[in-house]
Write an enzyme that holds these catalytic residues in place. Sequence first.
Site, PDB file in Angstrom:
ATOM      1  N   TYR A   1      -4.602   2.438   7.279  1.00  0.00           N
ATOM      2  CA  TYR A   1      -6.288   1.261   6.957  1.00  0.00           C
ATOM      3  C   TYR A   1      -6.861   2.009   8.065  1.00  0.00           C
ATOM      4  O   TYR A   1      -7.055   3.855   8.714  1.00  0.00           O
ATOM      5  CB  TYR A   1      -5.686   0.050   7.059  1.00  0.00           C
TER       6      TYR A   1
ATOM      7  N   SER B   1       0.725  -0.830  -0.130  1.00  0.00           N
ATOM      8  CA  SER B   1      -0.027   0.272   0.285  1.00  0.00           C
ATOM      9  C   SER B   1       1.106   1.700  -0.121  1.00  0.00           C
ATOM     10  O   SER B   1       0.179   2.050   0.356  1.00  0.00           O
ATOM     11  CB  SER B   1      -0.924  -0.253   1.220  1.00  0.00           C
TER      12      SER B   1
ATOM     13  N   LYS C   1       0.477   2.891  -2.991  1.00  0.00           N
ATOM     14  CA  LYS C   1      -0.213   4.554  -2.891  1.00  0.00           C
ATOM     15  C   LYS C   1      -0.111   5.709  -3.549  1.00  0.00           C
ATOM     16  O   LYS C   1      -0.521   6.453  -4.165  1.00  0.00           O
ATOM     17  CB  LYS C   1      -1.399   3.307  -2.136  1.00  0.00           C
TER      18      LYS C   1
ATOM     19  N   TYR D   1      -1.439  -1.605 -11.093  1.00  0.00           N
ATOM     20  CA  TYR D   1      -2.132  -1.072  -9.479  1.00  0.00           C
ATOM     21  C   TYR D   1      -1.078  -2.328  -8.779  1.00  0.00           C
ATOM     22  O   TYR D   1       0.169  -2.662  -8.752  1.00  0.00           O
ATOM     23  CB  TYR D   1      -3.456  -1.927  -9.201  1.00  0.00           C
TER      24      TYR D   1
ATOM     25  N   VAL E   1       1.072  -3.309   3.478  1.00  0.00           N
ATOM     26  CA  VAL E   1       1.342  -5.048   3.963  1.00  0.00           C
ATOM     27  C   VAL E   1       2.512  -5.975   4.137  1.00  0.00           C
ATOM     28  O   VAL E   1       2.827  -6.805   4.230  1.00  0.00           O
ATOM     29  CB  VAL E   1      -0.273  -6.091   3.815  1.00  0.00           C
TER      30      VAL E   1
END
Lengths: 311, 311, 311, 311
Positions: D245, D66, D69, D193, D263
């Site tokens: 998160y 992540s 992102k 992605y 993660v």
Amino acid sequence: MESSCLQKAVSYAREYAAGWMGQGTLAEFIPRLSEVDRDKLAVVVTDLDGREYSVGDADQRFTAQSIAKVILLATALRDNGFEHVFSRVGMEPTGDSFNSIIRLETTIDIPFNPMINAGAISVTSCIPGASPEERFSRILAYARELLCSPGLEIDKEAFESEMLTGDRNRALAYMMSSFGSVTGKVEDHLALYFKACALFVSCREISHLGAVLAGGGISPVTKKKIIDPFHAKCICSLMATCGMYNASGEFALRVGIPAKSGVGGGITGVVPGRMGIGTFSPLLDKNGNSICGIRAMECLACELDLSIYAP
Amino acid sequence: MESSCLQKAVSYAREYAAGWMGQGTLAEFIPRLSEVDRDKLAVVVTDLDGREYSVGDADQRFTAQSIAKVILLATALRDNGFEHVFSRVGMEPTGDSFNSIIRLETTIDIPFNPMINAGAISVTSCIPGASPEERFSRILAYARELLCSPGLEIDKEAFESEMLTGDRNRALAYMMSSFGSVTGKVEDHLALYFKACALFVSCREISHLGAVLAGGGISPVTKKKIIDPFHAKCICSLMATCGMYNASGEFALRVGIPAKSGVGGGITGVVPGRMGIGTFSPLLDKNGNSICGIRAMECLACELDLSIYAP
Amino acid sequence: MESSCLQKAVSYAREYAAGWMGQGTLAEFIPRLSEVDRDKLAVVVTDLDGREYSVGDADQRFTAQSIAKVILLATALRDNGFEHVFSRVGMEPTGDSFNSIIRLETTIDIPFNPMINAGAISVTSCIPGASPEERFSRILAYARELLCSPGLEIDKEAFESEMLTGDRNRALAYMMSSFGSVTGKVEDHLALYFKACALFVSCREISHLGAVLAGGGISPVTKKKIIDPFHAKCICSLMATCGMYNASGEFALRVGIPAKSGVGGGITGVVPGRMGIGTFSPLLDKNGNSICGIRAMECLACELDLSIYAP
Amino acid sequence: MESSCLQKAVSYAREYAAGWMGQGTLAEFIPRLSEVDRDKLAVVVTDLDGREYSVGDADQRFTAQSIAKVILLATALRDNGFEHVFSRVGMEPTGDSFNSIIRLETTIDIPFNPMINAGAISVTSCIPGASPEERFSRILAYARELLCSPGLEIDKEAFESEMLTGDRNRALAYMMSSFGSVTGKVEDHLALYFKACALFVSCREISHLGAVLAGGGISPVTKKKIIDPFHAKCICSLMATCGMYNASGEFALRVGIPAKSGVGGGITGVVPGRMGIGTFSPLLDKNGNSICGIRAMECLACELDLSIYAP
């Protein structure tokens, strides 16, 4: 019941329903469905002796769409049995839209019932076969029997159209795959589901399907038992509680006939112990149900005292 | 159907159901309900001629709880008519728990149906009267007629217990008030609703209620029309699609009798054109339905072919 | 930073914000709030030495509304400590509306954070005291200190108006009571909460509140530590992530000042280590935030490089 | 701040964090991630002059997950501008899980923010290019700059593993495609992605990414402006409100450093005007955040007074 009486009721129902002709919209999210002739209207009753009472465009073909959910469920129950199928899909009605994904997420593992898209895709994933072709052959062969339609085929253009535009169903299927409630190749299950939705049926044929269920699984034509009686009862109860999308409750209350509609414009109705009913008219209300079809059902229920909720 | 056959079926159903005795739990969220005798079991059938076939503790009293939803709906329909009532509450089943507030919020204005708590409170708020006392008198008088129970009263301790512990229902009611779908004094409506839930009924009486609905609104005893036939059909269809909490779909599929359960342990069933059924046994499954009651219903449906979804 | 520079920035911010004057609506769901003068506009900065830079109606009184959530949280933290308070309410932002009940139901036990109504009611329920009057006295005394406003009172009409129309907050509170996350008399907690919302504050005073938090809990006037530094940091971070209702994320991105708005038209801002800011203008956007207030904050942040997310 | 002081703080943070070593679990839903060495622990600080203070396995490679992102958002903002990107994705935090689909459905059109999976996929779909290869080249080239890592590559096995097991992300993407908020080939966007998530980064490199953002977009090594200052501020604020998160609120409150976790075990932190921080340790808590990483951040924030919410 006298034949002349039934024929009269069918004619009257068509006349009554015709009063709503022109209202509603075509299912424009599936391009192929927006090409059909809006003025079609058919009503067919098939009694348990196989006699047909029809009026209007009874042999006009249209795509089964969600009516295929009944066929898929019947196939899966025949091939896998009650326990296996209902370990993959629930039995409870839901007030959500037919393609809701919220329910999938909040209830975690299995979709609510076989009459919503997620549930029907889960049911489809159970249908066995060595290859996608063989799996579809099983469905088609059984559909031909259930609809008393030896030449039944799919509308290829509708199938291809849905393969291209079916991203919401794709999302539902991948979500279930990620939960493990759908196993195997997701795209294969989807293609199978879209093919079943593209079955090119007639109003006469879906009234036959209704009559098979009304007779507890016995074909009114061949007198052969083609659905297990317990399965027939299960399917009929699910149509009663969840068959008309988000208007299932209102339809139960106002009409009282277990039924399943499709955005192709068809509705198949089941009056246990008495008759199957098919209606066809392509313009839909906001819930995705055929407007004239609902009116025809309402009229028949009233004329012939068909509500299962009244004495 | 022969009387001896019915009596035999009722006895057999009790015997069959007794096999599940001891399973389940009492409704402990209402303290008063946790005091009852767990071993009670009664089954009563009332046919459309008013003949009763009973076995077990048929006259043991218990609180109606959600069975009162049927009485409240009948009262509101009689006093306000179909259009008014169904402008305040919907007709659609929902897979949510009986006391869900999510549905209230996401569907914005009115609760899903009269068989969930929010819907029943909304229905209650429609019942007219110059004072809370007068409003309750109307409900009680009508309940006495529907249950053929001239001496019917409420269980005051149960009522007071619910007034103290009913914060979730209070939340539902205030939420509807904030939306404007419930008007007037919220606490008055709640007290009325809790009183109706505390009606102290017997299994014999709720089978009579079922028989009135099965006869399309005609009392099997007095032969008087006490519910409008259209209203009777509406109530029956709502029981079929939403009467057994979150297990309504499964009950339709496995049993096929329109029914309403209460956490007091009662279930009232309606077989249109044939009979009313009452069962009572206080231990409940996780959905809040009487475990032995469901089994008795299942057995009767099977023995006497009562499913409305089968020929 | 030079005083003249700050005064200039404040004046410029007011001028800039005035360009949006007349846009938006009053909070009409609270009748009392719809009576205020729409043309008011004030901007006040209080630095950590207690110097004030103000322009416009800096002493005009208005109801604190959600700005009271900051005061209630400070009070509860002081009286009960971090662990106790955050066992009753969470710390996570949420994209839902300030009065959402869905979150309460799906997350089961405690509300998301102290900046939404449910969370603030839960926080209020923690504030101790032998009687409702004593509990409110504690809040009022502390609010007077935090706002540097010895004569602070509530607007009784606003309080009474909310008591009458606060059914949604009532629903939230009863829901939490039914879960057990709020204990004690629900109506007492609600009255306390509504009283705090009705605190009749000025723009100057809420800029002082901001300055106390900006200084890590030290009053810029008295130099006394009136909030524990850790609590001050907690409150400030919650304002940053959840203080501007459903627009908290956008406000962080575009303005970058931890802030709390109220539907009374006020916004209190905190620039850690630098200053507190108050703005007042009663017309609101669809999220319930003061339109001119947001513009003034945006202008100040830009002129004085106040974003905590930029170097 | 003196170098020796920073180096001491970094060493102390590692020591402190090591006390939680062995707690937590690997991200087992991505098979590749379950193969890593559980005992790794690294902490790196990069100041705005490009000086690095590191301890532990600072050059050990792990997949960005992540953290990508942040890179994807920076790329999309650079290539498409603020308005275009934020027409496809929102700015609001949400308390839901990172892969929630409910939010997609209830908020109808666009995902809540770029830090949840749906939002990041939507952001990815904006990144232009004549072919999937060219699009990835753009991302990779920019990532090398942002991380000061000329040889950066992806971990092919991790990429392939996610392509096989990424059905939940697939569901999110098809859902957005069905809404029209994602256009173009869904599988292409997903592959892109997943590739970005598989970027094989080191702790040293992600601390550099943090330092770029802390400097308002200026690379601490080359002194070149590689992110627009407004975009840097936007990214930083989104990390603050949604970067950790479901524990973003708690992290803001307890640590107060804008950060993004993955993660894969990494966390990149941004202290505006002061420094970037990288931590790496693969064992995760139930929210998917590195347990030792959070502890190291907490310790650094405390030792060096880094919380942006305190003076």
